[in-house]
Design a protein around this motif. Structure first.
Motif, mmCIF file in Angstrom:
data_model
loop_
_atom_site.group_PDB
_atom_site.id
_atom_site.type_symbol
_atom_site.label_atom_id
_atom_site.label_comp_id
_atom_site.label_asym_id
_atom_site.label_seq_id
_atom_site.Cartn_x
_atom_site.Cartn_y
_atom_site.Cartn_z
ATOM 1 N N LEU A 236 0.739 -1.192 0.076
ATOM 2 C CA LEU A 236 -0.170 0.086 -0.013
ATOM 3 C C LEU A 236 0.904 1.307 0.010
ATOM 4 O O LEU A 236 0.508 2.088 -0.534
ATOM 5 C CB LEU A 236 -1.008 -0.051 1.229
ATOM 6 N N ASP A 237 1.985 1.133 0.778
ATOM 7 C CA ASP A 237 2.954 2.377 0.863
ATOM 8 C C ASP A 237 3.491 2.723 -0.769
ATOM 9 O O ASP A 237 3.239 3.962 -1.025
ATOM 10 C CB ASP A 237 4.086 1.987 1.501
ATOM 11 N N ASP A 238 3.667 1.514 -1.448
ATOM 12 C CA ASP A 238 4.021 1.716 -2.984
ATOM 13 C C ASP A 238 2.960 2.454 -3.719
ATOM 14 O O ASP A 238 3.105 3.437 -4.533
ATOM 15 C CB ASP A 238 4.712 0.555 -3.515
ATOM 16 N N GLN A 239 1.775 1.856 -3.716
ATOM 17 C CA GLN A 239 0.550 2.105 -4.275
ATOM 18 C C GLN A 239 -0.095 3.580 -3.953
ATOM 19 O O GLN A 239 -0.198 4.239 -4.848
ATOM 20 C CB GLN A 239 -0.646 1.262 -3.974
ATOM 21 N N PHE A 240 0.283 3.939 -2.686
ATOM 22 C CA PHE A 240 -0.206 5.450 -2.449
ATOM 23 C C PHE A 240 0.597 6.536 -2.929
ATOM 24 O O PHE A 240 0.260 7.489 -2.957
ATOM 25 C CB PHE A 240 -0.475 5.450 -0.774
ATOM 26 N N ARG A 241 1.869 6.183 -3.059
ATOM 27 C CA ARG A 241 2.931 6.990 -3.492
ATOM 28 C C ARG A 241 2.709 7.207 -4.987
ATOM 29 O O ARG A 241 2.736 8.251 -5.403
ATOM 30 C CB ARG A 241 4.550 6.353 -3.373
ATOM 31 N N VAL A 242 2.100 6.192 -5.595
ATOM 32 C CA VAL A 242 1.665 6.412 -7.255
ATOM 33 C C VAL A 242 0.459 7.143 -7.309
ATOM 34 O O VAL A 242 0.205 8.153 -8.166
ATOM 35 C CB VAL A 242 1.441 4.921 -7.561
ATOM 36 N N LEU A 243 -0.561 7.068 -6.373
ATOM 37 C CA LEU A 243 -1.918 7.658 -6.253
ATOM 38 C C LEU A 243 -1.798 9.002 -6.073
ATOM 39 O O LEU A 243 -2.919 9.626 -6.424
ATOM 40 C CB LEU A 243 -2.793 6.654 -5.625
ATOM 41 N N GLU A 244 -0.963 9.417 -5.183
ATOM 42 C CA GLU A 244 -0.920 10.887 -4.473
ATOM 43 C C GLU A 244 -0.909 11.695 -5.516
ATOM 44 O O GLU A 244 -1.507 12.897 -5.641
ATOM 45 C CB GLU A 244 -0.153 11.008 -3.378
ATOM 46 N N PRO A 245 0.065 11.712 -6.818
ATOM 47 C CA PRO A 245 0.368 12.716 -7.439
ATOM 48 C C PRO A 245 -0.936 13.019 -8.632
ATOM 49 O O PRO A 245 -1.105 14.257 -8.948
ATOM 50 C CB PRO A 245 1.413 12.515 -8.211
ATOM 51 N N ILE A 246 -1.907 12.027 -8.580
ATOM 52 C CA ILE A 246 -3.050 12.168 -9.380
ATOM 53 C C ILE A 246 -4.179 12.974 -8.677
ATOM 54 O O ILE A 246 -5.459 13.471 -9.096
ATOM 55 C CB ILE A 246 -3.476 11.050 -10.122
ATOM 56 N N GLY A 247 -4.005 13.088 -7.326
ATOM 57 C CA GLY A 247 -4.886 13.833 -6.545
ATOM 58 C C GLY A 247 -6.012 12.979 -5.863
ATOM 59 O O GLY A 247 -6.951 13.344 -5.274
ATOM 60 N N LEU A 248 -5.801 11.687 -5.834
ATOM 61 C CA LEU A 248 -6.986 10.769 -5.363
ATOM 62 C C LEU A 248 -7.006 10.832 -3.998
ATOM 63 O O LEU A 248 -7.802 10.414 -3.113
ATOM 64 C CB LEU A 248 -6.553 9.352 -5.992
ATOM 65 N N VAL A 249 -5.610 10.666 -3.264
ATOM 66 C CA VAL A 249 -5.509 10.530 -1.774
ATOM 67 C C VAL A 249 -4.557 11.727 -1.508
ATOM 68 O O VAL A 249 -3.732 12.053 -2.084
ATOM 69 C CB VAL A 249 -5.041 9.003 -1.500
ATOM 70 N N ALA A 250 -4.543 11.713 -0.248
ATOM 71 C CA ALA A 250 -3.385 12.692 0.564
ATOM 72 C C ALA A 250 -2.777 11.584 1.418
ATOM 73 O O ALA A 250 -3.338 11.157 2.243
ATOM 74 C CB ALA A 250 -4.062 13.727 1.442
ATOM 75 N N TYR A 251 -1.370 11.545 1.211
ATOM 76 C CA TYR A 251 -0.624 10.563 2.012
ATOM 77 C C TYR A 251 0.610 10.990 2.533
ATOM 78 O O TYR A 251 1.343 11.684 1.896
ATOM 79 C CB TYR A 251 -0.508 9.336 0.720
ATOM 80 N N ARG A 252 0.886 10.508 3.634
ATOM 81 C CA ARG A 252 2.226 10.747 4.446
ATOM 82 C C ARG A 252 2.719 9.489 4.240
ATOM 83 O O ARG A 252 2.430 8.503 5.027
ATOM 84 C CB ARG A 252 1.901 11.060 5.955
ATOM 85 N N PRO A 253 3.839 9.218 3.589
ATOM 86 C CA PRO A 253 4.557 7.802 3.430
ATOM 87 C C PRO A 253 5.171 7.228 4.666
ATOM 88 O O PRO A 253 5.304 7.950 5.635
ATOM 89 C CB PRO A 253 5.462 7.911 2.401
ATOM 90 N N VAL A 254 5.272 6.111 5.030
ATOM 91 C CA VAL A 254 5.989 5.176 5.890
ATOM 92 C C VAL A 254 7.360 5.773 5.935
ATOM 93 O O VAL A 254 8.108 6.101 5.038
ATOM 94 C CB VAL A 254 5.905 3.726 5.672
ATOM 95 N N ASP A 255 7.841 6.023 7.314
ATOM 96 C CA ASP A 255 9.159 6.584 7.603
ATOM 97 C C ASP A 255 9.994 5.339 7.067
ATOM 98 O O ASP A 255 10.013 4.209 7.609
ATOM 99 C CB ASP A 255 9.129 6.590 9.206
#
Length: 501
Positions: A236-255
């Motif tokens: 999910l960390d990898d996937q949300f990093r991909v999805l954030e730039p299109i504006g679908l999610v607001a994501y703070r990645p895993v440290d």
């Protein structure tokens, strides 16, 4: 509506204009649009429309990313989105052709196969309606979703570079399972957005992963399940990093420090130290953006899911409103009622609500409870409608409550029959509005009602209300006083006998 059609709680949607502005400001689409304009004089492209080495460097420079080591990757990603969404269009050309000033014959055989120029969608993006913008963004979002569940091809590239035989089975990748998992995760985020009382509430990544992995009936997750949750978190960390730039999610990645420490060659030196504090944010935080809520709802509607939005009932009758409101969270029920009332004159709205609240069917008590909540929001001009129903058995009680809450004069005393009928109706609505009959609030209500009236149970079993026996049986189960509970059960038997006779 089909009984087996999935139903979601309602969500608040931003206006189309606000959503379109958010779509245009999403970093990935904004970059794609800039590159589409940059391609105005024609850009040579390779197979699939990808940028060749020199144009890619120019595109990276155009985006101001030349000093970023990941700049070329960001530029290539934005260009691909422009191709996929029609912001640029590709004209393939044959050997010897000249298109837009690009001579294909003078380019390497394995290089340019076509020329990219701005597409028709670019004009819609700048001068179209908000819905036009959202349609383009939604198409791009689907492309990004597909990218998010694609396998990591780095191992394949390494195999090919070393001359090894390609082993697709080693990927351990099932596209349907990956897409289903991500859809489930987005659905859970959507549900949390709908039910959340706090706007823009972030969700910890471990809790989100666990919601898809840990069985509901498992009290303590096993080590094997916890390992699955950990693996899901990393995906999910990898996937949300991909999805954030299109504006679908607001994501703070895993440290990164929580995953591992790497030496200069990228080899693992030591495992990360255990988390020493309660800073959950280091494990990753995510939420759907307002644009993301709109997009996930659109996908649900396409899949046949009943996914209402606040305001859907504004143009429908009071019967539809009162049927839906009991299933809405309190804040959403109020918002829906406010929009419904805003579309009508107060007096007309009150009469329509009161008429829809009548009925001796099993849902009548819940409709009247919903009507009372909606009427509490109505303007004082509705007073005549409430006075018209003071003698109505179904509505006289809630009419008196409405008038009394506003301190209005001339409220007639209710008869004892009306008081007890209203009591049964109120309890029936409460029983129908809770999934847990043993709640302390409901027990307190039942005890308070029986304590306030001498001979309560002897009077209530005689009430001509279709739910009388059900209410008394519930009081027999839930009343905290054993003696009163026994009286309630006896009264319920009498009520059943009366109904049967």
């Amino acid at each position: 509506m089909s009984a087996d059609r999935p139903t979601m709680p309602p969500v608040r949607l931003h206006s189309e204009a606000e959503l379109a502005r958010a779509a245009l400001s999403a970093p990935l689409l904004a970059r794609a649009a800039r590159l589409a304009r940059w391609a105005g004089s024609g850009v040579p492209v390779g197979v699939g429309g990808e940028l060749l080495e020199k144009p890619l460097a120019e595109a990276t420079e155009h985006l101001g990313l030349a000093d970023d080591e990941d700049g070329p990757a960001y530029a290539a990603e934005a260009w691909q989105l422009a191709v996929d969404t029609g912001l640029v269009e590709i004209a393939e050309h044959e050997e010897g052709d000249e298109a837009d000033g690009v001579d294909a014959a003078n380019l390497p055989d394995d290089a340019a196969v076509g020329t990219a120029t701005p597409g028709e969608e670019l004009d819609l993006l700048t001068s179209g309606s908000p819905q036009d913008v959202l349609d383009i963004w939604l198409g791009g979002m689907e492309t990004v979703l597909a990218d998010a569940v694609a396998p990591d091809l780095s191992d394949i590239a390494e195999q090919l570079a070393e001359g090894e035989e390609l082993d697709l089975d080693a990927l351990d990748w099932n596209p349907e399972e990956e897409a289903e998992l991500l859809d489930g995760i987005l659905g859970n985020l959507y549900l949390l957005s709908a039910l959340g009382e706090v706007p823009d509430q972030d969700v910890p990544l471990p809790a989100l992963a666990a919601s898809m992995i840990v069985p509901d009936d498992m009290d303590e997750p096993t080590d094997e399940v916890l390992e699955e949750v950990s693996d899901a978190m990393m995906r999910l960390d990898d996937q949300f990093r991909v999805l954030e730039p299109i504006g679908l999610v607001a994501y703070r990645p895993v440290d990164e420090a929580l995953i591992e420490e790497l030496d200069e060659d990228g080899e693992t030196v030591s495992a990360a130290e255990p988390l020493a504090d309660e800073d959950v944010a280091r494990y990753g935080l995510v939420r759907l953006t307002p644009l993301g809520v709109w997009a996930v709802r659109a996908r649900m509607l396409d899949a046949g899911v009943d996914a209402p939005a606040v305001g859907d009932l504004a143009t429908k009758g009071a019967d539809a409103l009162l049927t839906a409101l009991p299933d809405y969270p309190e804040a959403m029920a109020q918002a829906e009622s406010e929009q419904w009332l805003a579309a009508r004159a107060p007096l007309d709205a009150a009469r329509e609500l009161l008429a829809a609240a009548r009925g001796d069917d099993g849902h009548g008590p819940l409709r009247r409870l919903a009507a009372q909540q909606a009427l509490s929001l109505i303007a004082p001009e509705a007073e005549p409608a409430l006075r018209e129903v003071l003698d109505d058995r179904h509505l006289g009680g809630l009419a008196r409550v409405w008038l009394a809450e506003r301190g209005l004069p001339g409220i007639p005393e209710p008869s004892q029959d009306l008081v007890f009928w209203l009591t049964v109706d109120t309890i029936a609505a409460q029983l129908g509005d809770t999934d847990d009959e043993s709640t302390a609030e409901l027990q307190e209500l039942l005890q308070g009602l029986s304590d306030q009236h001498s001979g309560f149970f002897d009077a209530v079993w005689r009430v001509d209300h279709p739910a009388t026996a059900d209410v008394l049986e519930a009081m027999g189960r839930l009343h905290p006083d054993k003696k009163a509970a026994k009286e309630a059960r006896k009264a319920a038997f009498k009520a059943r006998s009366r109904q049967a006779g």
